[in-house]
Scaffold this motif. Sequence first.
Motif, mmCIF file in Angstrom:
data_model
loop_
_atom_site.group_PDB
_atom_site.id
_atom_site.type_symbol
_atom_site.label_atom_id
_atom_site.label_comp_id
_atom_site.label_asym_id
_atom_site.label_seq_id
_atom_site.Cartn_x
_atom_site.Cartn_y
_atom_site.Cartn_z
ATOM 1 N N LEU A 11 16.646 9.897 14.083
ATOM 2 C CA LEU A 11 17.858 9.847 14.922
ATOM 3 C C LEU A 11 18.768 8.734 15.129
ATOM 4 N N LEU A 12 18.100 7.601 14.561
ATOM 5 C CA LEU A 12 18.974 6.472 14.727
ATOM 6 C C LEU A 12 19.461 5.737 13.575
ATOM 7 N N ASP A 13 19.026 6.519 12.385
ATOM 8 C CA ASP A 13 19.588 6.306 11.064
ATOM 9 C C ASP A 13 20.877 6.807 10.591
ATOM 10 N N GLY A 14 21.162 7.642 11.667
ATOM 11 C CA GLY A 14 22.541 8.532 11.244
ATOM 12 C C GLY A 14 22.630 9.528 10.212
ATOM 13 N N ALA A 15 21.503 10.240 10.302
ATOM 14 C CA ALA A 15 21.343 11.321 9.218
ATOM 15 C C ALA A 15 22.141 12.336 9.586
ATOM 16 N N GLU A 16 22.290 13.412 8.694
ATOM 17 C CA GLU A 16 23.337 14.550 9.028
ATOM 18 C C GLU A 16 22.761 15.113 10.176
ATOM 19 N N PRO A 17 23.929 16.006 10.840
ATOM 20 C CA PRO A 17 23.638 16.417 12.440
ATOM 21 C C PRO A 17 22.543 17.451 12.458
ATOM 22 N N VAL A 18 22.271 18.267 11.262
ATOM 23 C CA VAL A 18 21.085 19.265 11.381
ATOM 24 C C VAL A 18 19.686 18.454 11.585
ATOM 25 N N ARG A 19 19.903 17.573 10.639
ATOM 26 C CA ARG A 19 18.408 16.837 10.864
ATOM 27 C C ARG A 19 18.293 16.108 11.981
ATOM 28 N N VAL A 20 19.338 15.434 12.484
ATOM 29 C CA VAL A 20 19.393 14.520 13.803
ATOM 30 C C VAL A 20 18.938 15.752 15.062
ATOM 31 N N GLU A 21 19.378 17.035 14.948
ATOM 32 C CA GLU A 21 19.179 18.092 16.078
ATOM 33 C C GLU A 21 17.485 18.371 15.949
ATOM 34 N N ALA A 22 17.186 18.608 14.710
ATOM 35 C CA ALA A 22 15.809 18.802 14.503
ATOM 36 C C ALA A 22 14.806 17.623 14.963
ATOM 37 N N ARG A 62 22.849 10.368 25.349
ATOM 38 C CA ARG A 62 24.041 9.996 25.601
ATOM 39 C C ARG A 62 24.481 8.925 24.585
ATOM 40 N N ASP A 63 25.962 8.875 24.409
ATOM 41 C CA ASP A 63 26.429 7.799 23.451
ATOM 42 C C ASP A 63 25.520 7.398 22.208
ATOM 43 N N ASN A 64 25.194 8.719 21.417
ATOM 44 C CA ASN A 64 24.679 8.603 20.187
ATOM 45 C C ASN A 64 23.184 8.155 20.443
ATOM 46 N N PHE A 65 22.495 8.420 21.595
ATOM 47 C CA PHE A 65 21.091 7.801 21.576
ATOM 48 C C PHE A 65 20.981 6.530 22.077
ATOM 49 N N ARG A 66 22.254 5.989 22.718
ATOM 50 C CA ARG A 66 22.216 4.282 22.995
ATOM 51 C C ARG A 66 20.945 3.801 23.643
ATOM 52 N N LEU A 68 17.849 4.667 23.383
ATOM 53 C CA LEU A 68 16.749 4.907 22.449
ATOM 54 C C LEU A 68 16.772 3.730 21.510
ATOM 55 N N ARG A 69 17.984 3.425 21.026
ATOM 56 C CA ARG A 69 18.569 2.257 20.463
ATOM 57 C C ARG A 69 17.868 0.907 20.866
ATOM 58 N N GLY A 70 17.526 0.973 22.118
ATOM 59 C CA GLY A 70 17.069 -0.429 22.915
ATOM 60 C C GLY A 70 15.691 -0.657 22.535
ATOM 61 N N TYR A 71 14.721 0.366 21.915
ATOM 62 C CA TYR A 71 13.476 0.014 21.434
ATOM 63 C C TYR A 71 13.615 -0.670 20.095
ATOM 64 N N ARG A 72 13.134 -1.775 20.276
ATOM 65 C CA ARG A 72 13.145 -2.896 19.311
ATOM 66 C C ARG A 72 12.039 -2.493 18.185
ATOM 67 N N VAL A 73 12.480 -2.712 16.822
ATOM 68 C CA VAL A 73 11.549 -2.545 15.789
ATOM 69 C C VAL A 73 10.235 -3.763 16.121
ATOM 70 N N ASP A 74 10.753 -4.764 16.606
ATOM 71 C CA ASP A 74 9.526 -5.673 16.979
ATOM 72 C C ASP A 74 8.891 -5.805 18.289
ATOM 73 N N ALA A 75 9.128 -4.527 18.885
ATOM 74 C CA ALA A 75 8.529 -4.250 20.389
ATOM 75 C C ALA A 75 7.035 -4.573 20.617
ATOM 76 N N THR A 76 6.727 -5.093 21.561
ATOM 77 C CA THR A 76 5.241 -5.420 21.901
ATOM 78 C C THR A 76 4.554 -3.919 22.383
ATOM 79 N N SER A 77 5.334 -3.331 23.106
ATOM 80 C CA SER A 77 4.767 -1.983 23.513
ATOM 81 C C SER A 77 5.104 -0.721 22.610
ATOM 82 N N GLY A 78 4.093 0.080 22.654
ATOM 83 C CA GLY A 78 4.180 1.413 22.094
ATOM 84 C C GLY A 78 5.467 2.252 22.580
ATOM 85 N N PHE A 79 5.706 2.958 21.675
ATOM 86 C CA PHE A 79 7.237 3.571 21.908
ATOM 87 C C PHE A 79 6.951 4.808 23.226
#
Lengths: 219, 187
Positions: A11-22, A62-66, A68-79
């Motif tokens: 979702l966050l890597d900007g893949a093609e729309p079909v893959r994003v929807e899946a 909304r806004d291209n998963f804005r 969800l982008r708030g979840y950091r790679v170095d987050a302490t918590s699980g997703f």
Amino acid sequence: MTTHPPELGILLDGAEPVRVEAAWSALLDRYSRLLLKSVGTLGGDADARMDRYAYVVGELRRDNFRRLRGYRVDATSGFGAWLTVVARRLALDHERTRYGRGDRGDGSDEARAIRAARRRLTELVGSAIDLEVLPDQRSDAARDLAERQVREVLESCLAGLDSRDRLLVRLRFEDDVPVRQIAVVMGFPTVFHVYHRLRAVLDTLRRELGERGVEGVDP
Amino acid sequence: MSTLHVDHDQLAAYAERRLTPTEYQRVEHHLADCAECRRDAVAVTLVLRSDRRRRVLRVAAPLAAAAALLFVLLPPKPGPEETPRFRPGSPREAATVIPVWSPTTAATPGSDRRLIWGSAGPGTLYRLTVTDSSGGVVWTHQLVDTIAAIPDSASIRAGARYHWYVDALLVNGERATTGLRDRRLAP
């Protein structure tokens, strides 16, 4: 450090729309139950819950998963845990937008419940006061004044407690959380440990009240 | 979300018990005075716990079914005598209350460590738990008798107050308890 679920990466890597929807469908499949439980913590009937769920899903997308982008790679918590917090807070915002801030108005049910819980705490800690300082022959006005004074001193004593003890007291007497749930939230091994700690804290509060000149309190 | 509140990641990590002691203390300091974050913390912790239980059940159910099938299909093997075990529970689950014979204060020297309770019936297994005044378990012991003495190795200071309770497992599988009791060691 935690790892992103694979769908989130797509979702966050900007893949093609079909893959994003899946990936979006797969993410919803995986976390819908948790999202429903999270928005369900605010109560209400099935319609109200589904309304909140739809709002939360819309906001996450909304806004291209804005959000969800708030979840950091170095987050302490699980997703999943992070998503549960985000969903609850979004749902709460939604409720407030629709119905106003229920916990701010003095006349709301919640505000009344909080006041009632504070009164319970005052009565519990100052039980000796009820019996000895406020005999039946006193007027209502004198009784109200004495109760208000006790409450003010009690608030001051609470402020002086260790923050973990203060949290314990607030959970039990202001929020009316059952002891079993407090044990889970605060990480006590058993409910007995919660009772022990509560008893010790209430003893401290009684002693503090006595030291601050509130008559009739047994140290 | 306002920066005045605990952020999503910290609150989620608090609910999952993933914080360091310092972070944990900082979050609890905020929760103690913020009703909104407190309600979030309670709700999220309970949601995660129920979800974890559901996942455990989903994994455990097929395993339990397989184990039951094996139990039925395989012949029993001779083995050591089974020891009854206590399940964690609460006083509310215990239907019977066991009377206590120990006085709150010790009458004779040395008796401040002696604890006596009533019998819950023949064949009953008792678990005695002793905690210090802050609730930390200092000694636990399983026995079939209704009297026990707290050993010197149990770290309770002279003159200190301590708590104790006995959970009983009856032969019919029911539970009983003394409930929480207070005592003080002689100075």
